[in-house]
Design a protein around this motif. Sequence first.
Motif, PDB file in Angstrom:
ATOM      1  N   THR A 164     -52.986 115.535  77.843  1.00  0.00           N
ATOM      2  CA  THR A 164     -54.146 116.308  77.230  1.00  0.00           C
ATOM      3  C   THR A 164     -55.538 115.660  77.831  1.00  0.00           C
ATOM      4  O   THR A 164     -55.545 114.707  78.315  1.00  0.00           O
ATOM      5  N   THR A 165     -56.361 116.618  77.685  1.00  0.00           N
ATOM      6  CA  THR A 165     -57.544 116.050  78.385  1.00  0.00           C
ATOM      7  C   THR A 165     -58.608 116.432  77.048  1.00  0.00           C
ATOM      8  O   THR A 165     -58.719 117.260  76.119  1.00  0.00           O
ATOM      9  N   THR A 166     -59.765 115.423  77.229  1.00  0.00           N
ATOM     10  CA  THR A 166     -60.831 115.418  76.391  1.00  0.00           C
ATOM     11  C   THR A 166     -62.158 115.565  77.120  1.00  0.00           C
ATOM     12  O   THR A 166     -62.234 114.898  77.941  1.00  0.00           O
ATOM     13  N   PRO A 167     -62.948 116.529  76.702  1.00  0.00           N
ATOM     14  CA  PRO A 167     -63.994 116.788  77.453  1.00  0.00           C
ATOM     15  C   PRO A 167     -65.243 115.473  77.060  1.00  0.00           C
ATOM     16  O   PRO A 167     -65.288 115.244  75.949  1.00  0.00           O
ATOM     17  N   VAL A 168     -65.851 115.174  78.180  1.00  0.00           N
ATOM     18  CA  VAL A 168     -67.007 114.069  77.802  1.00  0.00           C
ATOM     19  C   VAL A 168     -68.095 114.416  79.037  1.00  0.00           C
ATOM     20  O   VAL A 168     -68.059 114.721  80.164  1.00  0.00           O
ATOM     21  N   ARG A 169     -69.024 114.991  78.290  1.00  0.00           N
ATOM     22  CA  ARG A 169     -70.356 115.402  78.737  1.00  0.00           C
ATOM     23  C   ARG A 169     -69.937 116.720  80.000  1.00  0.00           C
ATOM     24  O   ARG A 169     -69.490 117.632  79.798  1.00  0.00           O
ATOM     25  N   ASN A 170     -70.239 116.203  81.284  1.00  0.00           N
ATOM     26  CA  ASN A 170     -70.054 117.087  82.181  1.00  0.00           C
ATOM     27  C   ASN A 170     -68.586 116.867  82.957  1.00  0.00           C
ATOM     28  O   ASN A 170     -68.253 117.493  84.253  1.00  0.00           O
ATOM     29  N   SER A 171     -67.904 116.323  82.221  1.00  0.00           N
ATOM     30  CA  SER A 171     -66.397 115.801  82.836  1.00  0.00           C
ATOM     31  C   SER A 171     -65.422 115.807  81.575  1.00  0.00           C
ATOM     32  O   SER A 171     -65.428 116.296  80.781  1.00  0.00           O
ATOM     33  N   HIS A 172     -64.299 115.205  81.876  1.00  0.00           N
ATOM     34  CA  HIS A 172     -63.377 115.216  81.068  1.00  0.00           C
ATOM     35  C   HIS A 172     -62.352 113.675  81.342  1.00  0.00           C
ATOM     36  O   HIS A 172     -62.276 113.300  82.490  1.00  0.00           O
ATOM     37  N   TYR A 173     -61.683 113.327  80.463  1.00  0.00           N
ATOM     38  CA  TYR A 173     -60.551 112.427  80.783  1.00  0.00           C
ATOM     39  C   TYR A 173     -59.088 112.969  80.311  1.00  0.00           C
ATOM     40  O   TYR A 173     -59.164 113.621  79.500  1.00  0.00           O
ATOM     41  N   THR A 174     -58.105 112.452  81.133  1.00  0.00           N
ATOM     42  CA  THR A 174     -56.876 112.860  80.829  1.00  0.00           C
ATOM     43  C   THR A 174     -56.078 111.721  80.016  1.00  0.00           C
ATOM     44  O   THR A 174     -56.208 110.373  80.761  1.00  0.00           O
ATOM     45  N   THR A 175     -55.376 112.053  78.975  1.00  0.00           N
ATOM     46  CA  THR A 175     -54.438 110.889  78.333  1.00  0.00           C
ATOM     47  C   THR A 175     -53.018 111.731  78.524  1.00  0.00           C
ATOM     48  O   THR A 175     -52.686 112.475  78.306  1.00  0.00           O
ATOM     49  N   VAL A 176     -52.081 110.472  78.929  1.00  0.00           N
ATOM     50  CA  VAL A 176     -50.844 110.810  79.206  1.00  0.00           C
ATOM     51  C   VAL A 176     -49.832 110.252  78.343  1.00  0.00           C
ATOM     52  O   VAL A 176     -49.939 109.063  78.036  1.00  0.00           O
ATOM     53  N   GLY A 177     -48.899 110.629  77.847  1.00  0.00           N
ATOM     54  CA  GLY A 177     -47.776 109.935  77.086  1.00  0.00           C
ATOM     55  C   GLY A 177     -46.591 110.815  76.847  1.00  0.00           C
ATOM     56  O   GLY A 177     -46.441 111.790  77.280  1.00  0.00           O
ATOM     57  N   ARG A 178     -45.787 110.387  75.914  1.00  0.00           N
ATOM     58  CA  ARG A 178     -44.458 110.761  75.590  1.00  0.00           C
ATOM     59  C   ARG A 178     -44.569 111.062  73.998  1.00  0.00           C
ATOM     60  O   ARG A 178     -44.893 110.309  73.300  1.00  0.00           O
TER      61      ARG A 178
END
Length: 53
Positions: free
Chosen positions: A20-34
């Motif tokens: 899943t991705t989370t928006p952060v200002r002009n970018s985003h970060y991705t979290t990966v899991g099961r």
Amino acid sequence: MPKTREWFHITMRRFRERSTTTPVRNSHYTTVGRLVPITTVMLEVAGIKMEQL
């Protein structure tokens, strides 16, 4: 937690990896899991209890 962690390392291939991705200002970060159903953990790891928060 150590019993659950050991169980997960052995069985993790049974569970599909998701991200899943989370928006952060002009970018985003991705979290990966099961995603692991709690009922599966409770049946397969001795001594696990579910606490409603």
